[in-house]
Design an enzyme around this catalytic site. Structure first.
Site, PDB file in Angstrom:
ATOM      1  N   SER A 540      54.122 -19.075  13.752  1.00 34.47           N
ATOM      2  CA  SER A 540      54.472 -20.242  13.449  1.00 34.47           C
ATOM      3  C   SER A 540      55.226 -21.209  14.025  1.00 34.47           C
ATOM      4  O   SER A 540      54.123 -22.145  14.343  1.00 34.47           O
ATOM      5  CB  SER A 540      55.969 -19.209  12.936  1.00 34.47           C
ATOM      6  OG  SER A 540      56.700 -19.598  12.191  1.00 34.47           O
ATOM      7  N   ASP A 625      51.713 -15.910   2.649  1.00 36.98           N
ATOM      8  CA  ASP A 625      53.027 -16.527   3.408  1.00 36.98           C
ATOM      9  C   ASP A 625      53.713 -17.312   2.836  1.00 36.98           C
ATOM     10  O   ASP A 625      53.053 -18.315   2.351  1.00 36.98           O
ATOM     11  CB  ASP A 625      51.775 -16.555   4.964  1.00 36.98           C
ATOM     12  CG  ASP A 625      53.012 -17.321   5.798  1.00 36.98           C
ATOM     13  OD1 ASP A 625      53.710 -17.458   5.474  1.00 36.98           O
ATOM     14  OD2 ASP A 625      52.498 -16.955   6.997  1.00 36.98           O
ATOM     15  N   HIS A 660      54.137 -13.830   5.907  1.00 38.63           N
ATOM     16  CA  HIS A 660      54.060 -14.463   7.059  1.00 38.63           C
ATOM     17  C   HIS A 660      53.881 -13.404   8.696  1.00 38.63           C
ATOM     18  O   HIS A 660      53.802 -13.567   9.363  1.00 38.63           O
ATOM     19  CB  HIS A 660      55.723 -14.761   6.826  1.00 38.63           C
ATOM     20  CG  HIS A 660      55.802 -15.630   8.275  1.00 38.63           C
ATOM     21  ND1 HIS A 660      54.898 -16.716   8.660  1.00 38.63           N
ATOM     22  CD2 HIS A 660      56.785 -15.733   9.229  1.00 38.63           C
ATOM     23  CE1 HIS A 660      55.288 -17.541   9.748  1.00 38.63           C
ATOM     24  NE2 HIS A 660      56.426 -17.126   9.721  1.00 38.63           N
TER      25      HIS A 660
END
Length: 688
Positions: A540, A625, A660
């Site tokens: 991320s 995501d 995610h």
């Protein structure tokens, strides 16, 4: 696109798309990948998956072995330590061969029969992805509300179940955070709704049992698109609380939980830069806040019916060397979670001031935290402890007698684990500006610091999120094969206090990247490893870190794993229709301002790809995501393929069913870990 059978990577087509801002023109050849419904986009992602699978085919058996090895360390028929709430003991357990949790409870005594709340294994049937969150029991213990996501996009549908009959009501609410809170009438439920496009939680609704969603009453709407909202109940159970939050500012609204039809009152109106959180105890609210430039926060209080900020009283003063992170309130005790010199500390104070002490911890690579403490009238604190070499323990501590009981220590199955076989240490690198950067290091005893050890360096470095030195049974698969594992506590987190975060965001963001590189240089200089054997990993915002370091110092690393990487920073931060963008301005800066535009563009990984050699790379993402959109890593890989001048490996792996957090299910995520480890081992010539 080139056929995979030829052994060549997919070649993405180029369709130039011009962006102009502040008189600056950027050309994005892969902007077309943003259309997730377009067959060519799906075909490209599938082609990359096929290429990755084909290139790593020789590791498939090893991946299976790694998966089984990791799984074998985990106790399959496991259960959580029960906790008591409102007359019931709540337990989460897993059954052998099943990938999802089972939630149960027992009334009054653990010897009583088990009541089933949810069997997520049955609920997950027919879904490629399944996640249940936000379990909220009504005050009379008869109903439970909960949120379900079956796409991985973190967009939850709230349901209500009757715990006496087992019947799920027709009431359901779409596009929520999944969490909800009951008023004390057992009929009224408050929840936060998300914008369907940006996924920003921005509305609070009131639902009454039996109502249809369209009949729910809008209670609060957040008009500032840099803020999000949430709703929860105070531990004292007296108040329903609406939280409005941004990176730098908070505002709370409160309502007596006995009076759900009255209006919420603002606790303290928002003031830009004023951060605070509230807890209720007896006739007072306790406020953790940065008021009056208390960078590391202080604890204050006010009467519940007199909340004027000028009259807040100080309880625990601000200290330059100690970050106040959290508090837990009990009938007779206040427990304060602090951080000093990077280390977790738990302070215990009696309200009558007859006791004030810290729990003792005795090394530099541990993690300690308060656990599930939902009971108010108790002298027992539950906390967790682990270290880089010690599995997690759940401990019950009697705050009056200072005696502790280990309720559970994580079992590492397989018979091979002995914590005495591993060593950990904390070391410090020196950054470009002279700042000392700490690292937590773990390895198997017996290694020599001769520059030949493979080493995986991990960091995050954003949002003030601190990666503490924690134990991982999965990591043992690296350590047992000779890898050293390092967590770099770089600026952008809060490891060394709030200023550590301030020094790694906005116009200081580059410190995050140069700190990581300084740690890498130190590890090489001190012969922990060499550039031939150094690997880096981040996900991320940590994936942004990976993108920045390979643009700045690619020669230091043999391989990179970038998980769900945030790499197209300028374009994303200029697009306020993308989830999270507007709420991120205080973290990265708003590029509509030329000062921030120029600064972000100078480090944005996608904008700074060059014709040069890059390390071997594995890049992962999820089609659904909601945090970092799949097209960022997809475009980045396409651009790297086109421009890089080396013959190193470059793989893009997209989970077509997840978001995610990767795959759902207890063990499915281990397959992703096994693939990542196999990528590293393959580069080191390790095949078993």
């Amino acid at each position: 696109m080139t056929k995979i059978s030829e052994g060549k990577p997919p070649v993405a087509k180029k369709i130039p798309h011009k962006f102009e801002k502040h008189g600056d023109i950027r050309v994005d050849n892969y902007f077309w990948m943003k259309d997730r419904e377009h067959p060519e986009v799906i075909n490209y992602l599938n082609a990359e998956n096929e290429y990755c699978d084909a290139q790593m085919a020789h590791t498939k058996d090893f991946q299976k072995d790694l998966f089984e090895e990791m799984k074998a360390r985990i106790k399959e028929d496991d259960s959580s330590v029960p906790y008591k709430y409102n007359g019931y003991w709540y337990i989460t357990r897993f059954e052998k061969g099943k990938g999802y949790p089972i939630y149960t409870r027992k009334k009054d005594s653990l010897d009583n029969p088990e009541e089933l709340l949810f069997d997520c294994n049955k609920m997950a049937e027919g879904h490629n992805y399944f996640k249940l969150v936000g379990i909220s029991i009504s005050p009379d213990n008869k109903l439970v509300s909960y949120g379900v996501d079956v796409t991985g996009r973190r967009n939850y549908t709230i349901h209500i179940k009757n715990l006496k009959t087992g019947v799920v009501a027709k009431d359901r609410v779409l596009n929520t955070t999944g969490s909800s809170s009951w008023a004390n009438d057992n009929k009224t439920l408050f929840y936060a709704k998300k914008d369907e496009v940006t996924l920003r939680a921005y509305q609070i609704y009131k639902h009454r049992l039996g109502q249809k969603e369209k009949e729910d009453e809008l209670i609060f709407q957040e008009g500032d698109d840099t803020f999000g909202v949430a709703v929860y109940k105070s531990k004292s159970r007296k108040y329903i609380i609406i939280a409005c939050y941004s990176t730098l500012t908070n505002e709370y609204h409160i309502l007596n939980a006995d009076k759900p039809n009255e209006k919420f009152e603002v606790f303290q109106p928002r003031v830009r830069g004023l951060e605070y959180s509230i807890s209720h105890y007896k006739e007072h609210f306790y406020i953790l806040t940065n008021k009056d430039k208390a960078t590391n926060f202080k604890l204050m209080k006010c009467a519940e019916n007199h909340r004027v900020i000028e009259d807040w009283e100080e309880v625990v003063s601000h200290r330059e060397d100690t970050l106040l992170e959290n508090i837990d309130i009990f009938k007779d005790y206040l427990v304060i979670s602090e951080r000093r010199n990077g280390l977790n500390e738990i302070r215990i104070k009696r309200w009558d001031e007859t006791q004030d002490y810290y729990l003792p911890f005795d090394n530099e690579t541990y993690t300690a935290y308060t656990g599930t403490n939902v009971e108010f009238d108790t002298e027992v604190l539950r906390y967790g402890y682990n270290s880089l070499t010690t599995p997690t323990s759940v401990i019950e501590f009697n705050m009056r007698t200072k005696t502790k009981t280990v309720l559970k220590e994580q079992e590492i199955l397989g018979g091979k684990f002995n914590k005495e076989n591993y060593a950990s240490e904390r070391i410090w690198a020196t950054a470009n500006d002279g700042t000392k950067i700490p690292m937590s290091v773990v390895y198997k005893k017996g290694i020599k610091k001769d520059g030949t050890n493979p080493l995986l360096q991990y960091a995050y470095g954003s949002y003030g999120s601190t990666v503490d030195p924690y134990f991982s049974s999965i990591r043992l698969s690296l350590l047992d094969r000779g890898f050293i594992y390092v967590i770099a506590h770089i600026r952008g987190g809060e490891y060394l206090g709030r200023q550590w975060y301030e020094d790694g965001k906005l116009l200081n963001k580059k410190n995050t990247f140069t700190d990581f590189i300084a740690c890498s240089i130190h590890l090489i200089k001190e012969r922990y490893t060499s550039s031939k054997h150094l690997y880096a990993m981040g996900g991320s915002a940590g994936g942004l870190l990976m993108g920045a370091i390979i643009n700045q110092a690619p020669e230091l690393y043999n391989g990179i794993i970038a998980a769900v990487p945030f790499v197209d920073v300028v374009t994303t931060m200029l697009d306020d229709s993308i989830p999270l963008t507007t709420g991120e301005y205080d973290e990265w800066g708003n590029p509509n301002d030329k000062l921030f535009y120029d600064y972000i563009k100078s480090y944005s990984p996608y904008d700074n790809v060059e014709a040069k050699d890059y390390p071997n790379m594995l890049v992962t993402t999820g089609l659904n995501d909601s945090q970092v959109q799949y097209w960022e890593p997809a475009k980045w890989v396409a651009k790297l393929r086109d421009m890089k001048t080396d013959f190193n490996k470059l793989y893009l792996k997209t989970n077509m069913d997840a978001g995610h957090g990767g795959a759902s299910g207890r063990f499915e995520s281990l397959k992703e870990d096994a693939e990542e480890f196999a990528f590293l081992f393959d580069l080191e010539g390790i095949s078993s």
